[in-house]
Write an enzyme that holds these catalytic residues in place. Structure first.
Site, PDB file in Angstrom:
ATOM      1  N   ARG A   4       0.834  -1.200   0.000  1.00  0.00           N
ATOM      2  CA  ARG A   4       0.000   0.000   0.000  1.00  0.00           C
ATOM      3  C   ARG A   4       0.868   1.249   0.000  1.00  0.00           C
ATOM      4  NH1 ARG A   4      -5.542   0.005   3.410  1.00  0.00           N
ATOM      5  NH2 ARG A   4      -5.941  -1.659   1.914  1.00  0.00           N
ATOM      6  N   GLU A  20      -2.217  -7.863  -5.974  1.00  0.00           N
ATOM      7  CA  GLU A  20      -3.587  -8.240  -6.303  1.00  0.00           C
ATOM      8  C   GLU A  20      -3.674  -9.677  -6.809  1.00  0.00           C
ATOM      9  OE1 GLU A  20      -6.235  -6.886  -5.503  1.00  0.00           O
ATOM     10  OE2 GLU A  20      -5.500  -4.935  -4.867  1.00  0.00           O
ATOM     11  N   GLN A  25      -8.279 -14.854  -3.557  1.00  0.00           N
ATOM     12  CA  GLN A  25      -8.692 -15.989  -2.729  1.00  0.00           C
ATOM     13  C   GLN A  25      -7.653 -16.351  -1.672  1.00  0.00           C
ATOM     14  OE1 GLN A  25     -11.966 -17.884  -3.453  1.00  0.00           O
ATOM     15  NE2 GLN A  25     -11.946 -15.682  -3.774  1.00  0.00           N
ATOM     16  N   THR A  26      -6.871 -15.382  -1.261  1.00  0.00           N
ATOM     17  CA  THR A  26      -5.782 -15.661  -0.331  1.00  0.00           C
ATOM     18  C   THR A  26      -5.708 -14.551   0.706  1.00  0.00           C
ATOM     19  OG1 THR A  26      -4.606 -16.660  -2.195  1.00  0.00           O
ATOM     20  CG2 THR A  26      -3.327 -16.259  -0.206  1.00  0.00           C
ATOM     21  N   LEU A  63       1.790 -21.205  -1.867  1.00  0.00           N
ATOM     22  CA  LEU A  63       0.757 -20.169  -1.851  1.00  0.00           C
ATOM     23  C   LEU A  63      -0.544 -20.652  -2.490  1.00  0.00           C
ATOM     24  CD1 LEU A  63       0.357 -17.305  -0.838  1.00  0.00           C
ATOM     25  CD2 LEU A  63       1.120 -16.448  -3.056  1.00  0.00           C
ATOM     26  N   TYR A  65      -3.150 -22.257  -5.775  1.00  0.00           N
ATOM     27  CA  TYR A  65      -3.702 -21.796  -7.047  1.00  0.00           C
ATOM     28  C   TYR A  65      -2.579 -21.444  -8.018  1.00  0.00           C
ATOM     29  CZ  TYR A  65      -8.487 -21.653  -5.303  1.00  0.00           C
ATOM     30  OH  TYR A  65      -9.721 -21.980  -4.804  1.00  0.00           O
ATOM     31  N   TYR A 101     -12.178  -8.349 -11.690  1.00  0.00           N
ATOM     32  CA  TYR A 101     -11.797  -7.753 -10.405  1.00  0.00           C
ATOM     33  C   TYR A 101     -10.409  -7.110 -10.459  1.00  0.00           C
ATOM     34  CZ  TYR A 101      -9.562  -7.086  -6.055  1.00  0.00           C
ATOM     35  OH  TYR A 101      -8.835  -6.511  -5.080  1.00  0.00           O
ATOM     36  N   ASP A 119     -14.753  -7.441  -4.985  1.00  0.00           N
ATOM     37  CA  ASP A 119     -14.213  -8.673  -4.418  1.00  0.00           C
ATOM     38  C   ASP A 119     -15.194  -9.174  -3.358  1.00  0.00           C
ATOM     39  OD1 ASP A 119     -13.878  -6.800  -2.437  1.00  0.00           O
ATOM     40  OD2 ASP A 119     -12.119  -7.797  -1.620  1.00  0.00           O
ATOM     41  N   CYS A 182     -21.490  -3.237  13.523  1.00  0.00           N
ATOM     42  CA  CYS A 182     -22.362  -2.197  12.974  1.00  0.00           C
ATOM     43  C   CYS A 182     -22.332  -0.925  13.830  1.00  0.00           C
ATOM     44  CB  CYS A 182     -23.791  -2.726  12.860  1.00  0.00           C
ATOM     45  SG  CYS A 182     -23.968  -4.130  11.733  1.00  0.00           S
ATOM     46  N   CYS A 185     -19.814   1.394  12.561  1.00  0.00           N
ATOM     47  CA  CYS A 185     -19.709   1.482  11.096  1.00  0.00           C
ATOM     48  C   CYS A 185     -20.106   2.880  10.628  1.00  0.00           C
ATOM     49  CB  CYS A 185     -20.612   0.449  10.438  1.00  0.00           C
ATOM     50  SG  CYS A 185     -20.516   0.470   8.630  1.00  0.00           S
ATOM     51  N   CYS A 191     -27.448   1.859   6.029  1.00  0.00           N
ATOM     52  CA  CYS A 191     -27.409   0.429   5.699  1.00  0.00           C
ATOM     53  C   CYS A 191     -28.802  -0.177   5.832  1.00  0.00           C
ATOM     54  CB  CYS A 191     -26.419  -0.285   6.624  1.00  0.00           C
ATOM     55  SG  CYS A 191     -26.242  -2.051   6.236  1.00  0.00           S
TER      56      CYS A 191
END
Length: 331
Positions: A4, A20, A25-26, A63, A65, A101, A119, A182, A185, A191
DNA sequence: AAGTCGTGGGC
DNA sequence: TGCCCAAGACT
């Protein structure tokens, strides 16, 4: 998270893309050490493109996949050929391993394209905010519509990267799958799921099928110099391009003791070491591990010294087999 | 378009 | 313990 960019810094497309792909899925915790390793070994997309595929598969080993690793390498070479990462959604989407995605995520985070990457986090947040009660995956169009509506907000359009990552963070820390917080949030008042008291049960999902059991036999064969027989799996399909101990194709029926000799890579005094179990996405695998020591190995595959097996592209189930074999006193 | 494709952590 | 899942893509 190491990928980031800091406030004010420009995101590096290579790092955004790499993270990414790994995050598909990880979990973040699983990705971080791999991300650091890849940045060290392949500091740029050109360095990754220039690497041998074996080196990439080895770095990815564990890892999961593994098609991601193959596509990662192909994508690096395509980008190097192009000269740089495409800065459009269509351009990104055309690259191997980049789907809807990831194209949106890289587009928003690295290039500031006003798009909301959808996602699992975003599916959950949007399902709750708009109280979408239809089950996934049927609800995907409705979720996409809701996400686009959220992204149309002027402040969201002004900062696509921050908005996307804020949605990830909201889903990861507050709008969690179970026991959403919540009360703290920022979107509590907006919501619909919260208002209807059904936020925690969204998104609904169609039930999954049970995982069948498959049975495997693998062989730990060591020669007089302490080298082990390995082989490389076919390039595509399950564990494609990864390294394994030799053995017959896994099947539904358990292997009988009298079948084992016929499946062995060569004639030897085989000894049953025990069972390794490993859960995969669509089945549970039970491996019977057999071991033997011979003077000279004559079989398909290649040989590696036991103490350098860590450097091979062995998937986790095979590392379990290696660990079991090393528990036994050398025969 | 439903199946395939890994792994380790959390509850 | 068994099940669910996590920043999905590909066929």
């Amino acid at each position: 998270m190491p990928w980031r960019a800091r406030p004010g810094e420009l995101a590096d497309p290579y790092r955004v893309w790499l993270s990414e792909i790994m995050l598909q899925q990880t979990t973040v915790a699983a990705v971080i050490p791999y991300y650091e390793k890849f940045l060290t070994r392949f500091p740029s997309v050109q360095a990754l493109a220039a690497a041998e595929s074996e080196a990439v598969m080895q770095a990815w080993a564990g890892l999961g996949y593994y098609a991601r690793a193959r596509n990662l390498h192909a994508c690096a070479r395509a980008v190097t050929e192009l000269g740089a990462f495409p800065d459009t959604l269509d351009g990104l989407r055309a690259l191997p391993g980049i789907g809807p995605y990831t194209a949106a995520a890289v587009g928003a985070i690295a290039f500031g394209i006003p798009v909301v990457p959808i996602d699992g986090n975003v599916e959950r947040v949007v399902s709750r905010v708009f109280a979408i009660t239809e089950a996934l995956p049927g609800s995907k169009p409705a979720i996409a519509e809701g996400a686009a509506r959220l992204g149309d907000d002027p402040s969201a359009r002004a900062r696509p990267s921050d908005f996307a990552q804020s949605l990830f963070d909201l889903g990861a820390t507050i709008c969690t799958p179970t026991n959403p917080a919540c009360a703290i949030c920022p979107w509590m008042g907006d919501c619909a799921g919260r208002a209807q008291g059904i936020a925690a049960e969204l998104p609904r999902k169609t039930p999954k099928k049970a995982r069948p059991v498959r049975h495997g036999v693998h062989f730990w064969l060591v020669d007089a110099e302490g080298r082990v027989l390995l082989r490389t799996r076919p390039p595509k399909g399950l564990l494609g391009g990864m390294v394994e101990l030799p053995g017959p194709v896994w099947r539904a029926a358990p292997w009988q003791p009298d079948e084992v000799q016929d499946e062995a890579p060569m004639r030897a005094k085989w000894r049953h070491l025990g069972e390794v179990t490993h859960g995969l996405t669509h089945f549970e695998l039970r491996i019977q591990l057999h071991a033997a020591r011979v003077d000279v190995i004559q079989a398909e595959g290649f040989l590696r010294l036991i103490n350098v097996l860590d450097d091979e592209a062995l998937p986790s189930m095979m590392r379990k087999c290696v660990a079991l074999a090393l528990l036994e006193p050398p025969g």
